[in-house]
Design a protein around this motif. Structure first.
Motif, short mmCIF file in Angstrom:
data_model
loop_
_atom_site.label_atom_id
_atom_site.label_comp_id
_atom_site.label_asym_id
_atom_site.label_seq_id
_atom_site.Cartn_x
_atom_site.Cartn_y
_atom_site.Cartn_z
N MET A 1 -92.78 -28.35 13.40
CA MET A 1 -93.42 -27.14 12.93
C MET A 1 -94.50 -27.54 11.93
O MET A 1 -94.29 -28.36 11.06
N GLN A 2 -95.62 -26.94 12.04
CA GLN A 2 -96.74 -27.26 11.16
C GLN A 2 -96.53 -26.62 9.78
O GLN A 2 -95.78 -25.67 9.63
N GLN A 3 -97.23 -27.17 8.81
CA GLN A 3 -97.11 -26.67 7.44
C GLN A 3 -97.49 -25.18 7.35
O GLN A 3 -96.89 -24.42 6.61
N ALA A 4 -98.46 -24.76 8.15
CA ALA A 4 -98.87 -23.35 8.14
C ALA A 4 -97.71 -22.46 8.58
O ALA A 4 -97.50 -21.38 8.02
N HIS A 5 -96.96 -22.90 9.60
CA HIS A 5 -95.81 -22.13 10.06
C HIS A 5 -94.73 -22.07 8.99
O HIS A 5 -94.10 -21.02 8.79
N ILE A 6 -94.53 -23.18 8.32
CA ILE A 6 -93.53 -23.23 7.25
C ILE A 6 -93.92 -22.27 6.13
O ILE A 6 -93.10 -21.48 5.66
N ASP A 7 -95.17 -22.32 5.72
CA ASP A 7 -95.64 -21.43 4.66
C ASP A 7 -95.56 -19.96 5.08
O ASP A 7 -95.18 -19.10 4.28
N GLN A 8 -95.90 -19.69 6.33
CA GLN A 8 -95.83 -18.32 6.85
C GLN A 8 -94.39 -17.82 6.86
O GLN A 8 -94.11 -16.68 6.50
N THR A 9 -93.46 -18.68 7.26
CA THR A 9 -92.05 -18.31 7.30
C THR A 9 -91.53 -18.06 5.89
O THR A 9 -90.83 -17.07 5.64
N LYS A 10 -91.87 -18.94 4.96
CA LYS A 10 -91.40 -18.78 3.58
C LYS A 10 -91.95 -17.52 2.92
O LYS A 10 -91.30 -16.94 2.05
N ALA A 11 -93.13 -17.09 3.33
CA ALA A 11 -93.74 -15.90 2.75
C ALA A 11 -93.21 -14.60 3.36
O ALA A 11 -93.41 -13.53 2.80
N ASN A 12 -92.52 -14.70 4.47
CA ASN A 12 -92.01 -13.54 5.17
C ASN A 12 -90.89 -12.87 4.35
O ASN A 12 -89.92 -13.52 3.98
N PRO A 13 -91.00 -11.57 4.07
CA PRO A 13 -89.96 -10.88 3.30
C PRO A 13 -88.58 -10.92 3.98
O PRO A 13 -87.56 -10.99 3.30
N MET B 1 -82.34 -16.05 11.75
CA MET B 1 -83.28 -17.16 11.59
C MET B 1 -84.00 -17.46 12.90
O MET B 1 -85.20 -17.71 12.91
N SER B 2 -83.28 -17.40 14.00
CA SER B 2 -83.92 -17.63 15.30
C SER B 2 -84.99 -16.59 15.59
O SER B 2 -86.06 -16.91 16.11
N ALA B 3 -84.70 -15.33 15.25
CA ALA B 3 -85.69 -14.27 15.47
C ALA B 3 -86.92 -14.49 14.58
O ALA B 3 -88.05 -14.30 15.04
N LEU B 4 -86.71 -14.89 13.35
CA LEU B 4 -87.85 -15.16 12.45
C LEU B 4 -88.71 -16.30 12.99
O LEU B 4 -89.93 -16.21 12.99
N LEU B 5 -88.06 -17.37 13.43
CA LEU B 5 -88.81 -18.52 13.95
C LEU B 5 -89.54 -18.17 15.24
O LEU B 5 -90.65 -18.63 15.47
N ALA B 6 -88.92 -17.32 16.08
CA ALA B 6 -89.59 -16.90 17.30
C ALA B 6 -90.84 -16.08 16.98
O ALA B 6 -91.88 -16.22 17.64
#
Length: 105
Positions: free
Chosen positions: A1-13, A94-99
């Motif tokens: 997973m790219q850093q952008a995806h990680i940052d996007q996931t962490k920012a998700n409420p 978590m699977s739904a968030l990652l999808a």
């Protein structure tokens, strides 16, 4: 997973709510387990005469053995409780968030 995806996931409420929920649940179980173990240790320290008492007249098993088995069963029960909650709630969320993050590509 790219850093952008990680940052996007962490920012998700929803991710933050999931992490907070998981942390709260695990801390609750941890506190209950600590209370169980320390309760048992206090029982051993303050009531050894009670632990040495047989369960019934002529029995070879004592109250202490039963209390020790009880602590083990409580630990197994809490572990099973966490695994069930993780498998039924935390992992699907978590699977739904990652999808959702991967669909955003």
């Amino acid at each position: 997973m790219q850093q952008a995806h990680i940052d996007q996931t962490k920012a998700n409420p929803a991710y933050r709510r999931l992490v907070a929920s998981r942390r709260r649940f695990s801390f609750t179980l941890t506190a209950l387990m600590i209370l169980t173990y320390y309760g048992f240790v206090l029982f051993v320290a303050l009531g050894p005469h009670l632990l040495a008492r047989p369960l019934y007249a002529g029995a070879t098993m004592t109250v202490g053995v039963l209390a020790g088995v009880g602590v083990i069963l409580i630990a197994l029960g809490m572990t099973a409780c966490y695994v069930l909650r993780a498998n039924r709630t935390f992992d699907p969320s978590m699977s739904a968030l990652l999808a959702n993050v991967q669909q955003g590509d």
